[in-house]
Design a protein around this motif. Sequence first.
Motif, mmCIF file in Angstrom:
data_model
loop_
_atom_site.group_PDB
_atom_site.id
_atom_site.type_symbol
_atom_site.label_atom_id
_atom_site.label_comp_id
_atom_site.label_asym_id
_atom_site.label_seq_id
_atom_site.Cartn_x
_atom_site.Cartn_y
_atom_site.Cartn_z
ATOM 1 N N MET A 114 12.790 -1.678 5.238
ATOM 2 C CA MET A 114 12.026 -2.575 4.363
ATOM 3 C C MET A 114 12.422 -2.358 2.910
ATOM 4 O O MET A 114 12.630 -1.218 2.480
ATOM 5 C CB MET A 114 10.530 -2.350 4.554
ATOM 6 N N THR A 115 12.503 -3.448 2.134
ATOM 7 C CA THR A 115 12.906 -3.343 0.736
ATOM 8 C C THR A 115 11.903 -3.948 -0.234
ATOM 9 O O THR A 115 12.037 -3.784 -1.431
ATOM 10 C CB THR A 115 14.264 -4.039 0.502
ATOM 11 N N GLY A 116 10.934 -4.663 0.233
ATOM 12 C CA GLY A 116 9.982 -5.321 -0.672
ATOM 13 C C GLY A 116 8.610 -5.348 -0.037
ATOM 14 O O GLY A 116 8.353 -4.707 0.991
ATOM 15 N N HIS A 117 7.719 -6.113 -0.638
ATOM 16 C CA HIS A 117 6.347 -6.186 -0.157
ATOM 17 C C HIS A 117 6.238 -7.098 1.065
ATOM 18 O O HIS A 117 6.998 -8.062 1.223
ATOM 19 C CB HIS A 117 5.432 -6.729 -1.254
ATOM 20 N N VAL A 168 -0.971 -2.253 9.848
ATOM 21 C CA VAL A 168 -1.068 -2.216 11.301
ATOM 22 C C VAL A 168 -2.493 -1.862 11.717
ATOM 23 O O VAL A 168 -3.067 -2.469 12.624
ATOM 24 C CB VAL A 168 -0.063 -1.204 11.886
ATOM 25 N N THR A 169 -3.102 -0.875 11.030
ATOM 26 C CA THR A 169 -4.450 -0.426 11.372
ATOM 27 C C THR A 169 -5.536 -1.309 10.758
ATOM 28 O O THR A 169 -6.709 -1.154 11.094
ATOM 29 C CB THR A 169 -4.668 1.022 10.906
ATOM 30 N N ARG A 170 -5.141 -2.205 9.835
ATOM 31 C CA ARG A 170 -6.059 -3.148 9.161
ATOM 32 C C ARG A 170 -7.061 -2.435 8.270
ATOM 33 O O ARG A 170 -8.214 -2.854 8.140
ATOM 34 C CB ARG A 170 -6.795 -4.060 10.168
ATOM 35 N N ASP A 171 -6.622 -1.371 7.614
ATOM 36 C CA ASP A 171 -7.463 -0.649 6.653
ATOM 37 C C ASP A 171 -7.410 -1.395 5.321
ATOM 38 O O ASP A 171 -6.666 -1.043 4.415
ATOM 39 C CB ASP A 171 -6.959 0.788 6.506
ATOM 40 N N LYS A 172 -8.235 -2.417 5.187
ATOM 41 C CA LYS A 172 -8.105 -3.372 4.091
ATOM 42 C C LYS A 172 -8.490 -2.804 2.730
ATOM 43 O O LYS A 172 -8.046 -3.316 1.699
ATOM 44 C CB LYS A 172 -8.935 -4.627 4.401
ATOM 45 N N ASP A 173 -9.312 -1.758 2.713
ATOM 46 C CA ASP A 173 -9.678 -1.154 1.424
ATOM 47 C C ASP A 173 -8.463 -0.575 0.711
ATOM 48 O O ASP A 173 -8.470 -0.431 -0.520
ATOM 49 C CB ASP A 173 -10.713 -0.044 1.631
ATOM 50 N N ALA A 174 -7.405 -0.261 1.469
ATOM 51 C CA ALA A 174 -6.216 0.371 0.892
ATOM 52 C C ALA A 174 -5.163 -0.648 0.458
ATOM 53 O O ALA A 174 -4.125 -0.266 -0.073
ATOM 54 C CB ALA A 174 -5.599 1.344 1.901
ATOM 55 N N TRP A 175 -5.436 -1.931 0.676
ATOM 56 C CA TRP A 175 -4.437 -2.954 0.372
ATOM 57 C C TRP A 175 -4.453 -3.346 -1.103
ATOM 58 O O TRP A 175 -5.506 -3.430 -1.745
ATOM 59 C CB TRP A 175 -4.698 -4.216 1.184
ATOM 60 N N ALA A 199 0.860 -1.182 0.000
ATOM 61 C CA ALA A 199 0.000 0.000 0.000
ATOM 62 C C ALA A 199 0.894 1.228 0.000
ATOM 63 O O ALA A 199 2.088 1.136 0.286
ATOM 64 C CB ALA A 199 -0.911 0.006 1.231
ATOM 65 N N GLU A 200 0.322 2.377 -0.330
ATOM 66 C CA GLU A 200 1.106 3.613 -0.308
ATOM 67 C C GLU A 200 1.649 3.885 1.088
ATOM 68 O O GLU A 200 2.780 4.356 1.250
ATOM 69 C CB GLU A 200 0.243 4.789 -0.786
ATOM 70 N N ASP A 201 0.856 3.579 2.104
ATOM 71 C CA ASP A 201 1.278 3.757 3.494
ATOM 72 C C ASP A 201 1.284 2.395 4.178
ATOM 73 O O ASP A 201 0.218 1.820 4.429
ATOM 74 C CB ASP A 201 0.321 4.700 4.219
ATOM 75 N N PRO A 202 2.461 1.836 4.525
ATOM 76 C CA PRO A 202 2.513 0.515 5.164
ATOM 77 C C PRO A 202 1.763 0.439 6.493
ATOM 78 O O PRO A 202 1.433 -0.663 6.953
ATOM 79 C CB PRO A 202 4.022 0.294 5.377
ATOM 80 N N GLU A 203 1.464 1.593 7.094
ATOM 81 C CA GLU A 203 0.757 1.575 8.376
ATOM 82 C C GLU A 203 -0.661 1.015 8.242
ATOM 83 O O GLU A 203 -1.273 0.635 9.245
ATOM 84 C CB GLU A 203 0.706 2.981 8.968
ATOM 85 N N VAL A 204 -1.204 0.955 7.030
ATOM 86 C CA VAL A 204 -2.562 0.408 6.877
ATOM 87 C C VAL A 204 -2.597 -1.076 7.214
ATOM 88 O O VAL A 204 -3.672 -1.625 7.485
ATOM 89 C CB VAL A 204 -3.117 0.644 5.455
#
Length: 210
Positions: free
Chosen positions: A174-177, A90-97, A83-88
């Motif tokens: 971090m270097t990859g997905h 942590v927050t489980r904002d699945k629409d952004a994945w 995702a654009e922001d890896p914190e999603v």
Amino acid sequence: MTRYDVKRELKQCYAPKNTDWALVEVPAQRFLAVEGSGVPSFDADYGRAVEALYAVAYTLKFTSRRELDRDFVVGPLEGLWWAEDPEVFVTRDKDAWSWRMLISQPDWITGDLVEEARQAALAKKGLPAIADVRHETLHEGTSAQVLHVGSYDDEGPVLARLHHEYLAAHGLCMTGHHHEVYLSDPRRTDPARLRTVLRQPVRAVRPHRG
């Protein structure tokens, strides 16, 4: 006929024992892959993508056994997530994945065999998502990895520790997905007993002095 089993051949990647983050070297692997985005639900595009992936994987298994006299165990489902922001995560904002679902393949499986199996599976199953399945190589190298036991939604604190503590403490970035290996079937396993390998490719940004 001896059957190749990636879980046996690459135990460090598919059968880790550590329940806290630790480093592992991940070799190059070949995969079947299919990509998408949004909430990972078996009732939506994600479910159709996974169904297509398994259709091609099992067709490949039977094709390899019939044409090459080489058999293998179909590997577990895996996923790359970003995702654009890896914190999603942590927050489980699945629409952004965004996601790329994977199934590991033996090194003798070529692109031509994958295309043959893809066409055969499409003709037999008629699943439109089969057309999106492709063959790719992934080499993650040095990665932080942990065995998570529990619900997928309980991964948040584990990933928060990686992002906010482990990486900084060990001089890594971090270097990859984000990579997950699903050792349990969520449709048949109690969420508290799900076993998932969580992995993050990394590289050193400074010498570790810990």
